[in-house]
Write a protein that holds these residues in place. Structure first.
Motif, PDB file in Angstrom:
ATOM      1  N   LEU A   1       0.843  -1.211   0.000  1.00 41.31           N
ATOM      2  CA  LEU A   1       0.000   0.000   0.000  1.00 41.31           C
ATOM      3  C   LEU A   1       0.871   1.252   0.000  1.00 41.31           C
ATOM      4  O   LEU A   1       1.984   1.240   0.519  1.00 41.31           O
ATOM      5  CB  LEU A   1      -0.904   0.038   1.234  1.00 41.31           C
ATOM      6  CG  LEU A   1      -1.897  -1.104   1.452  1.00 41.31           C
ATOM      7  CD1 LEU A   1      -2.844  -0.763   2.591  1.00 41.31           C
ATOM      8  CD2 LEU A   1      -2.708  -1.376   0.181  1.00 41.31           C
TER       9      LEU A   1
ATOM     10  N   ALA B   1       6.405   0.549  -4.700  1.00 40.15           N
ATOM     11  CA  ALA B   1       5.514   1.669  -4.361  1.00 40.15           C
ATOM     12  C   ALA B   1       6.224   2.674  -3.469  1.00 40.15           C
ATOM     13  O   ALA B   1       5.731   3.778  -3.249  1.00 40.15           O
ATOM     14  CB  ALA B   1       4.277   1.133  -3.643  1.00 40.15           C
ATOM     15  N   SER B   2       7.393   2.301  -2.947  1.00 41.11           N
ATOM     16  CA  SER B   2       8.074   3.167  -1.984  1.00 41.11           C
ATOM     17  C   SER B   2       8.791   4.336  -2.649  1.00 41.11           C
ATOM     18  O   SER B   2       9.560   4.148  -3.594  1.00 41.11           O
ATOM     19  CB  SER B   2       9.086   2.354  -1.174  1.00 41.11           C
ATOM     20  OG  SER B   2       9.816   3.230  -0.339  1.00 41.11           O
TER      21      SER B   2
HETATM   22  P1  B16 Z   1       7.159   4.758   1.351  1.00 41.08           P
HETATM   23  P2  B16 Z   1       6.957  -2.172  -2.097  1.00 41.08           P
HETATM   24  C1  B16 Z   1       5.860  -0.516  -0.321  1.00 41.08           C
HETATM   25  O1  B16 Z   1       7.014  -1.052  -0.917  1.00 41.08           O
HETATM   26  C2  B16 Z   1       5.675  -1.134   1.060  1.00 41.08           C
HETATM   27  O2  B16 Z   1       5.340  -2.527   0.930  1.00 41.08           O
HETATM   28  C3  B16 Z   1       4.549  -0.454   1.776  1.00 41.08           C
HETATM   29  O3  B16 Z   1       4.423  -0.975   3.093  1.00 41.08           O
HETATM   30  C4  B16 Z   1       4.834   1.067   1.848  1.00 41.08           C
HETATM   31  O4  B16 Z   1       3.758   1.731   2.468  1.00 41.08           O
HETATM   32  C5  B16 Z   1       5.022   1.591   0.412  1.00 41.08           C
HETATM   33  O5  B16 Z   1       6.089   0.894  -0.201  1.00 41.08           O
HETATM   34  C6  B16 Z   1       5.318   3.082   0.407  1.00 41.08           C
HETATM   35  O6  B16 Z   1       6.589   3.293   1.002  1.00 41.08           O
HETATM   36  O7  B16 Z   1       6.414   5.276   2.525  1.00 41.08           O
HETATM   37  O8  B16 Z   1       8.627   4.498   1.644  1.00 41.08           O
HETATM   38  O9  B16 Z   1       6.990   5.607   0.114  1.00 41.08           O
HETATM   39  O10 B16 Z   1       6.341  -3.388  -1.453  1.00 41.08           O
HETATM   40  O11 B16 Z   1       6.085  -1.630  -3.219  1.00 41.08           O
HETATM   41  O12 B16 Z   1       8.387  -2.364  -2.491  1.00 41.08           O
END
Ligand code: B16
Length: 227
Positions: free
Chosen positions: A52, A120-121
């Motif tokens: 998410l 998504a991070s």
């Molecule tokens: P940020 P991924 C996601 O990474 C994480 O699984 C999720 O827990 C997090 O909220 C999201 O990135 C946003 O991350 O706050 O650092 O922008 O699983 O897509 O690699």
């Protein structure tokens, strides 16, 4: 390897839970925020936040705590959490790359496939840099570039486009249920990384990369999927 398996020309890796366990740092930072608001939540609940966006995660946590907050205030607390998270990941080391990942990436590379990272991070590049793994990826896409969140397939479609491959030519390796749905909606073949019971919609599920060889995976996959 079958002819089918040879149609795969690229791999798109998710970051959290696939390459490294950033989930535990997200949990530490979000939990600190929840505690500040006067409640706590479990590691098991935290699993629901995987994949998410930052704000969607905050919405879920506030819901668990029974807290209402105007949108502008949410932005503030999301920033507070992010500062804590950034400080935690700045100390990450190459030793935190999950077992078997480096060998698997090398095998994919030596097989002549192209490799993308799609996360998504918005902090994905910092994590890749702290763990010194960025040179494996031909393409890196993170939450700064992809604005639609999973299960929208955009994050994987953009990665495939940048690899100059079609979805049918790419394997997606992903650990979250919304990410599995996103890959399926996009027409990709998807390997779930985690527990079978959580990721049963994936074409194939692996627990992790330890002792896993890329060609053996393709051969197993080709018995299951018409790719
Ligand atoms: P940020 P991924 C996601 O990474 C994480 O699984 C999720 O827990 C997090 O909220 C999201 O990135 C946003 O991350 O706050 O650092 O922008 O699983 O897509 O690699």
């Amino acid at each position: 390897m079958t002819d089918n398996a040879q149609t795969i020309k690229g791999c798109i890796f998710n970051l959290d839970g696939v390459i490294v366990d950033t989930g535990r740092y997200h949990y530490q930072a979000w939990r600190r925020l929840a505690n500040q608001f006067g409640f706590d939540y479990s590691r098991e609940q935290n699993e629901e936040l995987k994949g998410l966006s930052r704000l969607a995660s905050l919405d879920k946590i506030l819901d668990w705590g029974g807290i209402y907050m105007p949108e502008a205030e949410k932005m503030h607390w999301a920033d507070v959490k992010n500062n804590w998270y950034v400080s935690l990941i700045s100390n990450m080391k190459p030793g935190e790359i999950l077992p078997g990942v480096l060998l698997f990436l090398r095998e994919v590379r030596e097989s002549g496939l192209r490799i993308a990272l799609s996360s998504a991070s918005q902090n994905a590049r910092s994590v890749l840099s702290s763990t010194q793994i960025q040179s494996f990826f031909d393409v890196i896409l993170d939450g700064n570039e992809v604005k639609k969140q999973k299960p929208d397939p955009l994050c994987f479609l953009m990665a495939a486009q940048e690899l100059q491959l079609s979805p049918a030519e790419c394997l997606v390796l992903e650990e979250s249920p919304p990410g599995i749905d996103a890959a399926l909606f996009g027409g990709f073949t998807v390997i779930g990384v985690g527990r079978q019971e959580d990721l049963s919609k994936a074409h194939w599920v692996i627990e992790g990369f330890e002792n896993l060889h890329f060609h053996a995976l393709l051969t197993q996959l080709a018995t299951r999927v018409a790719i």
